[in-house]
Design a protein around this motif. Structure first.
Motif, PDB file in Angstrom:
ATOM      1  N   GLU A 195       0.845  -1.191   0.000  1.00 47.79           N
ATOM      2  CA  GLU A 195       0.000   0.000   0.000  1.00 47.79           C
ATOM      3  C   GLU A 195       0.881   1.241   0.000  1.00 47.79           C
ATOM      4  N   SER A 244      -9.922   1.602 -10.770  1.00 40.89           N
ATOM      5  CA  SER A 244      -9.492   2.926 -10.311  1.00 40.89           C
ATOM      6  C   SER A 244     -10.696   3.802 -10.011  1.00 40.89           C
ATOM      7  N   THR A 260      -6.955   7.169  -7.164  1.00 38.45           N
ATOM      8  CA  THR A 260      -6.682   5.898  -6.479  1.00 38.45           C
ATOM      9  C   THR A 260      -6.834   4.749  -7.457  1.00 38.45           C
ATOM     10  N   ASN A 262      -6.501   0.373  -7.380  1.00 41.74           N
ATOM     11  CA  ASN A 262      -6.212  -0.909  -6.740  1.00 41.74           C
ATOM     12  C   ASN A 262      -5.842  -1.911  -7.834  1.00 41.74           C
ATOM     13  N   VAL A 276      -2.404  -1.185  -3.594  1.00 43.09           N
ATOM     14  CA  VAL A 276      -3.212   0.020  -3.757  1.00 43.09           C
ATOM     15  C   VAL A 276      -2.291   1.225  -3.821  1.00 43.09           C
ATOM     16  N   SER A 278      -2.579   5.628  -4.066  1.00 43.60           N
ATOM     17  CA  SER A 278      -3.560   6.706  -3.901  1.00 43.60           C
ATOM     18  C   SER A 278      -2.910   8.075  -3.732  1.00 43.60           C
TER      19      SER A 278
END
Length: 375
Positions: A195, A244, A260, A262, A276, A278
């Motif tokens: 992440e 997204s 963002t 994923n 992920v 972001s």
């Protein structure tokens, strides 16, 4: 009767000389070894004096054993002169983008560190190679795989090194995680979670301009999650899914870059990675779930204060490693590779692999279909 006296005197003289010689030899042997001359530091030209160069890269030279700043390239002459005074760069080492190619004539510059907006990486890397210099280029390597290939070709044509600035590949905690995963300290890895994100600010900055950045959060911060999934698994993804989302009406994303995204990666061994990226929320963790335990870094990609934990049987074990300046480690590695004619740990080919994967992530998000890649 005098012969024995002479013999005794000769004997005493001989033994005295021998003892003196032995004593002198002992003194010589006991002398401390003097250190040799310091290793020669290779000169770096830092190209682009934005926040990363000013706040991280230039200060890191103070921690380098094999690298030093000998030139600066900027479109702002006053800024360059001020920084040159601070970091001991001679006035003869100051260049504009118009005089950039004159680096060829500066024998104090061995390596060019390209710290420009993504879209400018190919041009200034190729020009540096044509000037006969080695290149360390910030990540992402470029905006397209084709540009990456052109950069690699330029390095080969010039017979020079090309390294991509993946600072975490030189950071001790990330290196330890790689070792734990590859040596299967807790059994085979099964699932990887990566992440990476932060809430981006000024909507006018170049990172939010698609032509300069090549995309949104994935290109800038998400590449850390992608690269970590690759180096923790030790494999290249063979299948990718992605989705997204961008907040409607948010002025920061008016130019069409994503907020963002994923994405999921499947690797040949069966390891699955959930990642992920972001620009809307803070994310800073890498975790490996293995057969017998899980281990993680959180923070995982900050410049300092990284924290490693091992989680098993309801217990949490903290592991602590000495903190090192990531940019100093990265630049020293590049300098040592040049000095020893060795291949960098993160060569241009590494950057190309990430770009190919990122293009597949964007395609998977657009199409809502699984995109397959060659292993």
């Amino acid at each position: 009767m005098r012969k024995p006296e002479a013999t005794r005197r000769q004997f005493l003289q001989a033994t005295g000389l021998t003892a003196a010689a032995a004593f002198a030899g002992a003194r010589i042997a006991a002398q401390p070894q003097l250190p040799g001359p310091p290793a020669k530091k290779l000169g770096f030209a830092v190209v682009g004096l934005g926040s990363l160069a000013i706040n991280q890269i230039l200060p890191a030279f103070a921690h380098c054993r094999h690298a030093k700043a000998t030139a600066l390239v900027s479109g702002d002459a006053a800024k360059a002169k001020s920084l040159a005074t601070t970091y001991g760069v001679p006035e003869s080492g100051l260049y504009s983008y118009e005089t950039y190619d004159r680096l060829k004539d500066n024998a104090d510059v061995d390596i060019v560190y390209v710290v420009l907006p993504n879209s400018m990486h190919p041009e200034y890397t190729v020009r540096a190679h044509k000037a006969g210099k080695h290149v360390l280029c910030e990540k992402p390597m470029a905006n397209t795989p084709q540009d990456c290939e052109a950069m690699i070709a330029a390095a080969k044509a010039a017979g020079k090194k090309l390294m991509i600035g993946y600072r975490l590949r030189y950071e001790p905690n990330n290196m330890a995680m790689i070792k734990m995963a590859r040596e299967q300290e807790f059994g085979k890895p099964k699932v990887i979670l990566c992440e990476a994100g932060f809430s981006i600010g000024d909507p006018k900055q170049w990172r939010l301009k698609k032509a300069l950045a090549g995309g949104g959060s994935l290109m800038d911060i998400g590449i850390y999650a992608l690269n970590a999934a690759r180096y923790l698994s030790g494999e290249e993804p063979v299948a990718i899914n992605a989705i997204s989302y961008t907040t409607p009406g948010d002025v920061r994303f008016a130019d069409g870059v994503e907020e963002t995204i994923n994405f999921q990666l499947r690797f040949p061994s069966g390891v699955l990675a959930n990642c992920v990226s972001s620009y809307g929320v803070g994310l800073n963790r890498f975790r490996v779930h293995a057969e017998k335990a899980s281990f993680e870094l959180e923070p995982a990609l900050s410049y300092s204060d990284l924290r490693m934990r091992v989680l098993r049987g309801g217990t949490v074990e903290l592991r602590s490693l000495p903190e090192r300046n990531q940019f100093a480690l990265e630049m020293d590695h590049m300098a040592e590779c040049v000095q020893g004619n060795a291949e960098p740990r993160t060569p241009g080919e590494e950057g190309l692999k990430d770009l190919r994967a990122m293009m597949a992530i964007y395609e998977a998000a657009r199409s809502s279909k699984t995109v397959t890649l060659n292993a």
